[in-house]
Scaffold this motif. Structure first.
Motif, PDB file in Angstrom:
ATOM      1  N   UNK A 281       0.838  -1.197   0.000  1.00  0.00           N
ATOM      2  CA  UNK A 281       0.000   0.000   0.000  1.00  0.00           C
ATOM      3  C   UNK A 281       0.873   1.246   0.000  1.00  0.00           C
ATOM      4  N   UNK A 282       0.475   2.235  -0.786  1.00  0.00           N
ATOM      5  CA  UNK A 282       1.171   3.511  -0.818  1.00  0.00           C
ATOM      6  C   UNK A 282       0.121   4.613  -0.779  1.00  0.00           C
ATOM      7  N   UNK A 283       0.226   5.488   0.216  1.00  0.00           N
ATOM      8  CA  UNK A 283      -0.732   6.583   0.347  1.00  0.00           C
ATOM      9  C   UNK A 283      -1.489   6.480   1.656  1.00  0.00           C
ATOM     10  N   UNK A 284      -2.660   7.079   1.691  1.00  0.00           N
ATOM     11  CA  UNK A 284      -3.491   7.077   2.888  1.00  0.00           C
ATOM     12  C   UNK A 284      -4.633   6.085   2.743  1.00  0.00           C
ATOM     13  N   UNK A 285      -4.941   5.414   3.842  1.00  0.00           N
ATOM     14  CA  UNK A 285      -6.088   4.507   3.878  1.00  0.00           C
ATOM     15  C   UNK A 285      -7.176   5.254   4.651  1.00  0.00           C
ATOM     16  N   UNK A 286      -8.116   5.820   3.905  1.00  0.00           N
ATOM     17  CA  UNK A 286      -9.159   6.629   4.540  1.00  0.00           C
ATOM     18  C   UNK A 286     -10.474   6.472   3.783  1.00  0.00           C
ATOM     19  N   UNK A 287     -11.448   7.232   4.176  1.00  0.00           N
ATOM     20  CA  UNK A 287     -12.795   7.101   3.629  1.00  0.00           C
ATOM     21  C   UNK A 287     -12.808   7.247   2.106  1.00  0.00           C
ATOM     22  N   UNK A 288     -11.908   8.026   1.569  1.00  0.00           N
ATOM     23  CA  UNK A 288     -11.907   8.248   0.117  1.00  0.00           C
ATOM     24  C   UNK A 288     -11.161   7.153  -0.653  1.00  0.00           C
ATOM     25  N   UNK A 289     -10.451   6.262   0.042  1.00  0.00           N
ATOM     26  CA  UNK A 289      -9.644   5.254  -0.651  1.00  0.00           C
ATOM     27  C   UNK A 289      -9.979   3.807  -0.289  1.00  0.00           C
ATOM     28  N   UNK A 290     -10.792   3.596   0.734  1.00  0.00           N
ATOM     29  CA  UNK A 290     -11.007   2.220   1.211  1.00  0.00           C
ATOM     30  C   UNK A 290     -11.786   1.345   0.243  1.00  0.00           C
ATOM     31  N   UNK A 291     -12.615   1.923  -0.598  1.00  0.00           N
ATOM     32  CA  UNK A 291     -13.367   1.094  -1.551  1.00  0.00           C
ATOM     33  C   UNK A 291     -12.400   0.354  -2.470  1.00  0.00           C
ATOM     34  N   UNK A 292     -11.364   1.025  -2.903  1.00  0.00           N
ATOM     35  CA  UNK A 292     -10.339   0.389  -3.755  1.00  0.00           C
ATOM     36  C   UNK A 292      -9.656  -0.743  -3.005  1.00  0.00           C
ATOM     37  N   UNK A 293      -9.267  -0.491  -1.766  1.00  0.00           N
ATOM     38  CA  UNK A 293      -8.602  -1.527  -0.967  1.00  0.00           C
ATOM     39  C   UNK A 293      -9.524  -2.716  -0.749  1.00  0.00           C
ATOM     40  N   UNK A 294     -10.753  -2.458  -0.368  1.00  0.00           N
ATOM     41  CA  UNK A 294     -11.726  -3.531  -0.127  1.00  0.00           C
ATOM     42  C   UNK A 294     -11.937  -4.373  -1.383  1.00  0.00           C
ATOM     43  N   UNK A 295     -12.082  -3.708  -2.532  1.00  0.00           N
ATOM     44  CA  UNK A 295     -12.280  -4.422  -3.796  1.00  0.00           C
ATOM     45  C   UNK A 295     -11.067  -5.269  -4.158  1.00  0.00           C
ATOM     46  N   UNK A 296      -9.872  -4.720  -3.969  1.00  0.00           N
ATOM     47  CA  UNK A 296      -8.656  -5.464  -4.302  1.00  0.00           C
ATOM     48  C   UNK A 296      -8.475  -6.677  -3.389  1.00  0.00           C
ATOM     49  N   UNK A 297      -8.761  -6.520  -2.104  1.00  0.00           N
ATOM     50  CA  UNK A 297      -8.637  -7.657  -1.180  1.00  0.00           C
ATOM     51  C   UNK A 297      -9.672  -8.731  -1.508  1.00  0.00           C
ATOM     52  N   UNK A 298     -10.888  -8.317  -1.822  1.00  0.00           N
ATOM     53  CA  UNK A 298     -11.926  -9.285  -2.197  1.00  0.00           C
ATOM     54  C   UNK A 298     -11.531 -10.038  -3.460  1.00  0.00           C
ATOM     55  N   UNK A 299     -10.940  -9.344  -4.426  1.00  0.00           N
ATOM     56  CA  UNK A 299     -10.497 -10.003  -5.659  1.00  0.00           C
ATOM     57  C   UNK A 299      -9.412 -11.032  -5.365  1.00  0.00           C
ATOM     58  N   UNK A 300      -8.493 -10.713  -4.467  1.00  0.00           N
ATOM     59  CA  UNK A 300      -7.444 -11.666  -4.105  1.00  0.00           C
ATOM     60  C   UNK A 300      -8.037 -12.919  -3.470  1.00  0.00           C
ATOM     61  N   UNK A 301      -9.005 -12.726  -2.588  1.00  0.00           N
ATOM     62  CA  UNK A 301      -9.674 -13.882  -1.972  1.00  0.00           C
ATOM     63  C   UNK A 301     -10.393 -14.706  -3.038  1.00  0.00           C
ATOM     64  N   UNK A 302     -11.033 -14.035  -3.973  1.00  0.00           N
ATOM     65  CA  UNK A 302     -11.706 -14.728  -5.060  1.00  0.00           C
ATOM     66  C   UNK A 302     -10.756 -15.495  -5.959  1.00  0.00           C
ATOM     67  N   UNK A 303      -9.509 -15.036  -6.025  1.00  0.00           N
ATOM     68  CA  UNK A 303      -8.493 -15.692  -6.842  1.00  0.00           C
ATOM     69  C   UNK A 303      -7.731 -16.775  -6.083  1.00  0.00           C
ATOM     70  N   UNK A 304      -8.145 -17.051  -4.836  1.00  0.00           N
ATOM     71  CA  UNK A 304      -7.546 -18.159  -4.103  1.00  0.00           C
ATOM     72  C   UNK A 304      -6.622 -17.802  -2.956  1.00  0.00           C
ATOM     73  N   UNK A 305      -6.457 -16.539  -2.645  1.00  0.00           N
ATOM     74  CA  UNK A 305      -5.602 -16.173  -1.510  1.00  0.00           C
ATOM     75  C   UNK A 305      -6.241 -16.628  -0.206  1.00  0.00           C
ATOM     76  N   UNK A 306      -5.462 -17.300   0.624  1.00  0.00           N
ATOM     77  CA  UNK A 306      -5.909 -17.681   1.964  1.00  0.00           C
ATOM     78  C   UNK A 306      -5.145 -16.904   3.027  1.00  0.00           C
ATOM     79  N   UNK A 307      -4.014 -16.363   2.641  1.00  0.00           N
ATOM     80  CA  UNK A 307      -3.164 -15.598   3.545  1.00  0.00           C
ATOM     81  C   UNK A 307      -2.851 -14.267   2.868  1.00  0.00           C
ATOM     82  N   UNK A 308      -3.056 -13.181   3.603  1.00  0.00           N
ATOM     83  CA  UNK A 308      -2.772 -11.852   3.079  1.00  0.00           C
ATOM     84  C   UNK A 308      -1.756 -11.161   3.975  1.00  0.00           C
TER      85      UNK A 308
END
Length: 120
Positions: free
Chosen positions: A21-48
């Motif tokens: 991660x690079x930048x701030x994790x705040x109300x204006x950026x968390x949707x991107x983070x949430x979507x990216x983490x969900x995609x990783x789980x969907x692609x088979x990630x069990x450990x992040x």
């Protein structure tokens, strides 16, 4: 500040993804983070592993994303944080989240610890 999320699966431990991660994790950026983490789980990630080395600020919406992803990993995987600055670390400690998310000094250390507890 905008948030850049770069993720990659480990070349050997293919169920482990490192998210830098690079930048701030705040109300204006968390949707991107949430979507990216969900995609990783969907692609088979069990450990992040989330590398916070270039994150200066995280607000409660960032904490919400972390706590929201935790139940999805708790039974079969893990979420670890790396290179968390002192201010964010104190917020995590104060809220009790350091009991859920171990914090490591490096990605390599986090990988070693996660893999030692969950060989597949």
């Amino acid at each position: 500040m905008a948030l850049t999320v770069h993720s990659r699966f480990h070349p050997i431990h293919t169920d482990l993804a490192v998210v830098t991660l690079t930048g701030d994790v705040d109300i204006s950026t968390v949707a991107r983070l949430r979507d990216d983490l969900a995609a990783l789980l969907g692609d088979g990630a069990r450990h992040l592993i989330l590398d916070f080395g270039d994150v200066a600020f995280m607000d409660s919406s960032g904490l919400s994303v972390l706590t929201g992803i935790f139940p999805l990993l708790r039974d079969s995987g893990a979420l670890a944080l790396v290179s968390v600055n002192p201010r964010i670390r104190e917020v995590l400690r104060t809220t009790g989240l350091t009991r859920l998310f171990p914090i490591y000094s490096s990605v390599d250390t986090a990988i070693l610890v996660l893999r030692s507890g969950s060989e597949t």
